[in-house]
Design a protein around this motif. Structure first.
Motif, PDB file in Angstrom:
ATOM      1  N   TRP A  52       0.839  -1.204   0.000  1.00  0.00           N
ATOM      2  CA  TRP A  52       0.000   0.000   0.000  1.00  0.00           C
ATOM      3  C   TRP A  52       0.875   1.256   0.000  1.00  0.00           C
ATOM      4  CZ3 TRP A  52      -5.115   0.068  -0.795  1.00  0.00           C
ATOM      5  CH2 TRP A  52      -5.831  -1.116  -0.608  1.00  0.00           C
ATOM      6  N   TYR A  53       0.499   2.201  -0.847  1.00  0.00           N
ATOM      7  CA  TYR A  53       1.205   3.481  -0.972  1.00  0.00           C
ATOM      8  C   TYR A  53       0.197   4.624  -0.802  1.00  0.00           C
ATOM      9  CZ  TYR A  53       4.862   0.683  -3.279  1.00  0.00           C
ATOM     10  OH  TYR A  53       5.828  -0.250  -3.582  1.00  0.00           O
ATOM     11  N   VAL A  54       0.615   5.657  -0.092  1.00  0.00           N
ATOM     12  CA  VAL A  54      -0.243   6.843   0.022  1.00  0.00           C
ATOM     13  C   VAL A  54      -0.159   7.632  -1.278  1.00  0.00           C
ATOM     14  CG1 VAL A  54      -0.553   9.053   1.189  1.00  0.00           C
ATOM     15  CG2 VAL A  54      -0.099   6.989   2.531  1.00  0.00           C
ATOM     16  N   ALA A  55      -1.314   7.870  -1.881  1.00  0.00           N
ATOM     17  CA  ALA A  55      -1.361   8.611  -3.145  1.00  0.00           C
ATOM     18  C   ALA A  55      -1.567  10.100  -2.939  1.00  0.00           C
ATOM     19  CB  ALA A  55      -2.480   8.061  -4.036  1.00  0.00           C
ATOM     20  N   GLY A  56      -2.258  10.490  -1.862  1.00  0.00           N
ATOM     21  CA  GLY A  56      -2.506  11.912  -1.627  1.00  0.00           C
ATOM     22  C   GLY A  56      -3.628  12.099  -0.630  1.00  0.00           C
ATOM     23  N   ALA A  57      -4.117  13.315  -0.554  1.00  0.00           N
ATOM     24  CA  ALA A  57      -5.181  13.663   0.386  1.00  0.00           C
ATOM     25  C   ALA A  57      -6.542  13.265  -0.163  1.00  0.00           C
ATOM     26  CB  ALA A  57      -5.158  15.164   0.669  1.00  0.00           C
ATOM     27  N   SER A  58      -7.433  12.860   0.718  1.00  0.00           N
ATOM     28  CA  SER A  58      -8.781  12.506   0.288  1.00  0.00           C
ATOM     29  C   SER A  58      -9.460  13.668  -0.417  1.00  0.00           C
ATOM     30  CB  SER A  58      -9.620  12.081   1.502  1.00  0.00           C
ATOM     31  OG  SER A  58      -9.098  10.905   2.090  1.00  0.00           O
ATOM     32  N   ARG A  59      -9.215  14.875   0.076  1.00  0.00           N
ATOM     33  CA  ARG A  59      -9.860  16.037  -0.536  1.00  0.00           C
ATOM     34  C   ARG A  59      -9.375  16.288  -1.955  1.00  0.00           C
ATOM     35  NH1 ARG A  59      -8.841  17.528   4.671  1.00  0.00           N
ATOM     36  NH2 ARG A  59     -10.706  17.806   5.963  1.00  0.00           N
ATOM     37  N   GLU A  60      -8.156  15.881  -2.261  1.00  0.00           N
ATOM     38  CA  GLU A  60      -7.633  16.090  -3.616  1.00  0.00           C
ATOM     39  C   GLU A  60      -8.333  15.213  -4.635  1.00  0.00           C
ATOM     40  OE1 GLU A  60      -3.484  15.343  -3.355  1.00  0.00           O
ATOM     41  OE2 GLU A  60      -3.010  17.264  -2.414  1.00  0.00           O
ATOM     42  N   THR A  61      -8.945  14.134  -4.168  1.00  0.00           N
ATOM     43  CA  THR A  61      -9.650  13.245  -5.080  1.00  0.00           C
ATOM     44  C   THR A  61     -11.158  13.405  -4.938  1.00  0.00           C
ATOM     45  OG1 THR A  61      -9.548  11.469  -3.435  1.00  0.00           O
ATOM     46  CG2 THR A  61      -7.791  11.552  -5.073  1.00  0.00           C
ATOM     47  N   GLY A  62     -11.582  14.568  -4.484  1.00  0.00           N
ATOM     48  CA  GLY A  62     -13.006  14.782  -4.231  1.00  0.00           C
ATOM     49  C   GLY A  62     -13.779  15.343  -5.404  1.00  0.00           C
ATOM     50  N   ASP A 136      -9.226   6.554   3.744  1.00  0.00           N
ATOM     51  CA  ASP A 136      -9.431   6.513   5.196  1.00  0.00           C
ATOM     52  C   ASP A 136     -10.054   7.789   5.741  1.00  0.00           C
ATOM     53  OD1 ASP A 136      -7.412   8.482   5.598  1.00  0.00           O
ATOM     54  OD2 ASP A 136      -5.856   6.975   5.814  1.00  0.00           O
ATOM     55  N   GLY A 137     -10.469   8.688   4.853  1.00  0.00           N
ATOM     56  CA  GLY A 137     -11.093   9.940   5.269  1.00  0.00           C
ATOM     57  C   GLY A 137     -10.133  11.104   5.305  1.00  0.00           C
ATOM     58  N   VAL A 138      -8.851  10.829   5.413  1.00  0.00           N
ATOM     59  CA  VAL A 138      -7.821  11.864   5.385  1.00  0.00           C
ATOM     60  C   VAL A 138      -6.892  11.640   4.196  1.00  0.00           C
ATOM     61  CG1 VAL A 138      -5.879  12.908   6.631  1.00  0.00           C
ATOM     62  CG2 VAL A 138      -7.910  12.165   7.881  1.00  0.00           C
ATOM     63  N   LEU A 139      -6.478  10.386   3.996  1.00  0.00           N
ATOM     64  CA  LEU A 139      -5.553  10.029   2.927  1.00  0.00           C
ATOM     65  C   LEU A 139      -6.155   8.950   2.031  1.00  0.00           C
ATOM     66  CD1 LEU A 139      -2.265   9.805   5.033  1.00  0.00           C
ATOM     67  CD2 LEU A 139      -2.958  11.704   3.561  1.00  0.00           C
ATOM     68  N   VAL A 140      -5.660   8.912   0.815  1.00  0.00           N
ATOM     69  CA  VAL A 140      -6.036   7.879  -0.143  1.00  0.00           C
ATOM     70  C   VAL A 140      -4.825   6.981  -0.367  1.00  0.00           C
ATOM     71  CG1 VAL A 140      -6.575   7.473  -2.573  1.00  0.00           C
ATOM     72  CG2 VAL A 140      -7.836   9.198  -1.291  1.00  0.00           C
ATOM     73  N   TRP A 141      -5.052   5.666  -0.327  1.00  0.00           N
ATOM     74  CA  TRP A 141      -4.004   4.668  -0.493  1.00  0.00           C
ATOM     75  C   TRP A 141      -4.301   3.822  -1.727  1.00  0.00           C
ATOM     76  CZ3 TRP A 141      -0.636   3.656   3.995  1.00  0.00           C
ATOM     77  CH2 TRP A 141      -0.986   4.392   5.134  1.00  0.00           C
ATOM     78  N   GLY A 149       5.916  -5.892  -4.293  1.00  0.00           N
ATOM     79  CA  GLY A 149       6.538  -7.211  -4.228  1.00  0.00           C
ATOM     80  C   GLY A 149       6.365  -7.942  -2.918  1.00  0.00           C
ATOM     81  N   GLU A 150       5.508  -7.456  -2.022  1.00  0.00           N
ATOM     82  CA  GLU A 150       5.264  -8.117  -0.745  1.00  0.00           C
ATOM     83  C   GLU A 150       3.990  -8.960  -0.834  1.00  0.00           C
ATOM     84  OE1 GLU A 150       5.015  -5.391   2.492  1.00  0.00           O
ATOM     85  OE2 GLU A 150       6.743  -4.207   1.857  1.00  0.00           O
ATOM     86  N   THR A 151       3.700  -9.672   0.231  1.00  0.00           N
ATOM     87  CA  THR A 151       2.411 -10.342   0.347  1.00  0.00           C
ATOM     88  C   THR A 151       1.340  -9.272   0.513  1.00  0.00           C
ATOM     89  OG1 THR A 151       3.414 -12.264   1.409  1.00  0.00           O
ATOM     90  CG2 THR A 151       1.037 -11.969   1.677  1.00  0.00           C
ATOM     91  N   PRO A 152       0.330  -9.234  -0.365  1.00  0.00           N
ATOM     92  CA  PRO A 152      -0.675  -8.169  -0.279  1.00  0.00           C
ATOM     93  C   PRO A 152      -1.484  -8.249   1.016  1.00  0.00           C
ATOM     94  CG  PRO A 152      -0.763  -9.278  -2.414  1.00  0.00           C
ATOM     95  CD  PRO A 152       0.113 -10.117  -1.523  1.00  0.00           C
ATOM     96  N   LEU A 153      -1.843  -7.086   1.538  1.00  0.00           N
ATOM     97  CA  LEU A 153      -2.763  -6.982   2.660  1.00  0.00           C
ATOM     98  C   LEU A 153      -4.076  -6.378   2.169  1.00  0.00           C
ATOM     99  CD1 LEU A 153      -0.403  -5.629   5.479  1.00  0.00           C
ATOM    100  CD2 LEU A 153      -1.168  -7.985   5.114  1.00  0.00           C
ATOM    101  N   GLU A 154      -5.172  -6.796   2.781  1.00  0.00           N
ATOM    102  CA  GLU A 154      -6.478  -6.318   2.333  1.00  0.00           C
ATOM    103  C   GLU A 154      -6.645  -4.822   2.562  1.00  0.00           C
ATOM    104  OE1 GLU A 154     -11.247  -7.282   3.031  1.00  0.00           O
ATOM    105  OE2 GLU A 154      -9.702  -8.543   3.937  1.00  0.00           O
ATOM    106  N   ARG A 155      -6.080  -4.322   3.648  1.00  0.00           N
ATOM    107  CA  ARG A 155      -6.196  -2.902   3.985  1.00  0.00           C
ATOM    108  C   ARG A 155      -4.836  -2.364   4.422  1.00  0.00           C
ATOM    109  NH1 ARG A 155     -10.158  -2.977   1.587  1.00  0.00           N
ATOM    110  NH2 ARG A 155     -12.307  -2.449   2.180  1.00  0.00           N
ATOM    111  N   PRO A 156      -4.572  -1.070   4.201  1.00  0.00           N
ATOM    112  CA  PRO A 156      -3.320  -0.492   4.705  1.00  0.00           C
ATOM    113  C   PRO A 156      -3.365  -0.344   6.214  1.00  0.00           C
ATOM    114  CG  PRO A 156      -4.714   1.224   3.781  1.00  0.00           C
ATOM    115  CD  PRO A 156      -5.396  -0.088   3.476  1.00  0.00           C
ATOM    116  N   ALA A 157      -2.192  -0.224   6.811  1.00  0.00           N
ATOM    117  CA  ALA A 157      -2.093  -0.034   8.260  1.00  0.00           C
ATOM    118  C   ALA A 157      -2.227   1.457   8.561  1.00  0.00           C
ATOM    119  CB  ALA A 157      -0.771  -0.579   8.781  1.00  0.00           C
ATOM    120  N   VAL A 158      -3.466   1.909   8.706  1.00  0.00           N
ATOM    121  CA  VAL A 158      -3.721   3.323   8.988  1.00  0.00           C
ATOM    122  C   VAL A 158      -3.439   3.592  10.463  1.00  0.00           C
ATOM    123  CG1 VAL A 158      -5.445   5.159   8.958  1.00  0.00           C
ATOM    124  CG2 VAL A 158      -5.473   3.390   7.174  1.00  0.00           C
ATOM    125  N   PRO A 159      -2.593   4.578  10.785  1.00  0.00           N
ATOM    126  CA  PRO A 159      -2.293   4.868  12.192  1.00  0.00           C
ATOM    127  C   PRO A 159      -3.534   5.281  12.979  1.00  0.00           C
ATOM    128  CG  PRO A 159      -0.680   5.893  10.745  1.00  0.00           C
ATOM    129  CD  PRO A 159      -1.787   5.394   9.864  1.00  0.00           C
TER     130      PRO A 159
END
Length: 335
Positions: A52-62, A136-141, A149-159
């Motif tokens: 999972w990679y952070v792409a940007g702010a949720s508001r930027e994709t609104g 996640d309401g603040v960031l988009v992943w 190249g890792e084992t995929p996870l269903e959801r990112p580890a949101v702090p």
């Protein structure tokens, strides 16, 4: 007897700090041992991200009529909102003739290529396969399995963050010529704070490191400078829950519970000779003071100020990260 810790409307978080002149500060280079920073960085790199990679702010994709595009780890990615607001994502190249989908249009939740009108609703089409995405309401992943190249996870580890209704959030983004590890290493070196950012921090003292904290964290007592000698003292705890993320939790003092998440998103492919990394920093501020409700009410006006503060710090910290990369890439890094 009343609880002395109870907040009242007339108490002030401000304290007068008579900091020494910059050159008269206590040196921190002995405490900032390269082996401690390197070991913390190595442990962070070994933690799973699930691709999972952070792409940007949720508001930027609104925006409902425009997609949002970004290159992540050398992969073109496009994101947009379906008609019900659900996020969609996939390769940024049109499967017809490779048009840049970030420049296309969204009509009724469907992405229409601006070259020939090919329509994408977010499902597989003509070899175009969607990417898993999480808002996640603040960031988009975005999950990029081929790049990670890792084992995929269903959801990112949101702090862990304050509840949305109790906080004000802002997202700052900047780009530097370095790799994600250089950004993470900067955050795992809290000792540079008062020396490198004297306009922002006063009396910074690292009171616990991963070697003695027991929870792989750096704990810092520091005062955030407000104006002149006025500052706000807090305790901040830094942890690295993943290879591209460092989180600062305010655990004591004004704004206890607030969080600053620093996410380092590679823009170039792994091993690129001239790497570029996006720093996506989410500040989620909270307070148990009664007056904080007003801050939430004027959040749109506060966000630019929060981004400006983050931007001033990252102007310096990106210089740190870029310098670290320049030394590493030429075999001159002493750490």
């Amino acid at each position: 007897m009343s609880d002395p810790r109870r907040r009242t409307t007339w108490t002030s978080p401000l304290r007068v700090r008579r900091a020494p002149d910059w050159e008269r500060q206590a040196p921190t280079w002995r405490e900032a041992r390269p082996t401690v920073i390197a070991a913390a960085l190595k442990r962070a790199a070994a933690r799973p991200s699930g691709n999972w990679y952070v792409a940007g702010a949720s508001r930027e994709t609104g925006a409902r009529d425009r997609p949002y595009g970004r290159t992540i780890a050398g992969t073109e990615v496009v994101l947009w909102r379906a008609e019900d607001g659900t996020l969609r994502s996939g390769p940024g190249e049109c499967p017809h003739l490779g048009a840049p989908l970030r420049d296309s249009r969204v009509v009724c939740g469907t992405l229409l290529c601006h070259w020939h009108g090919l329509a994408l609703d977010g499902g597989p089409f003509a070899g175009w396969e969607p990417y898993p995405v999480h808002d996640d309401g603040v960031l988009v992943w975005v999950r990029l399995d081929a790049a990670g190249g890792e084992t995929p996870l269903e959801r990112p580890a949101v702090p862990v963050r304050p509840a949305p209704g109790d906080a004000v959030d802002a997202v700052f983004t900047a780009v530097g010529r370095c790799e994600p590890e250089d950004v993470v290493a900067n955050r795992l070196d809290p000792w540079h704070g008062s020396w490198f950012h004297p306009y922002a921090f006063v009396g910074l003292k690292v009171v616990a490191t991963p070697e003695d904290s027991g929870d792989d964290a750096f704990a810092v007592d520091v005062s955030f400078r407000v104006s002149g000698r006025l500052a706000v003292p807090v305790r901040a705890v830094f942890t690295a829950p993943g290879p591209r993320t460092v989180v600062m939790h305010i655990t004591d003092g004004e704004g206890s519970g607030s969080v600053v998440e620093t996410h380092a998103t590679p823009l170039t492919a792994p091993g690129a000779p001239n790497p570029r990394t996006a720093v996506v920093e989410a500040v989620v501020a909270a307070s148990d003071r009664r007056g904080f409700a007003l801050a939430r009410a004027v959040a749109p006006a506060l966000r630019p100020l929060m981004r400006r503060t983050a931007g001033r710090l990252w102007r310096d910290d990106l210089a740190y990260a870029e310098r670290r990369w320049a030394l590493r890439s030429t075999g001159r890094f002493p750490g």
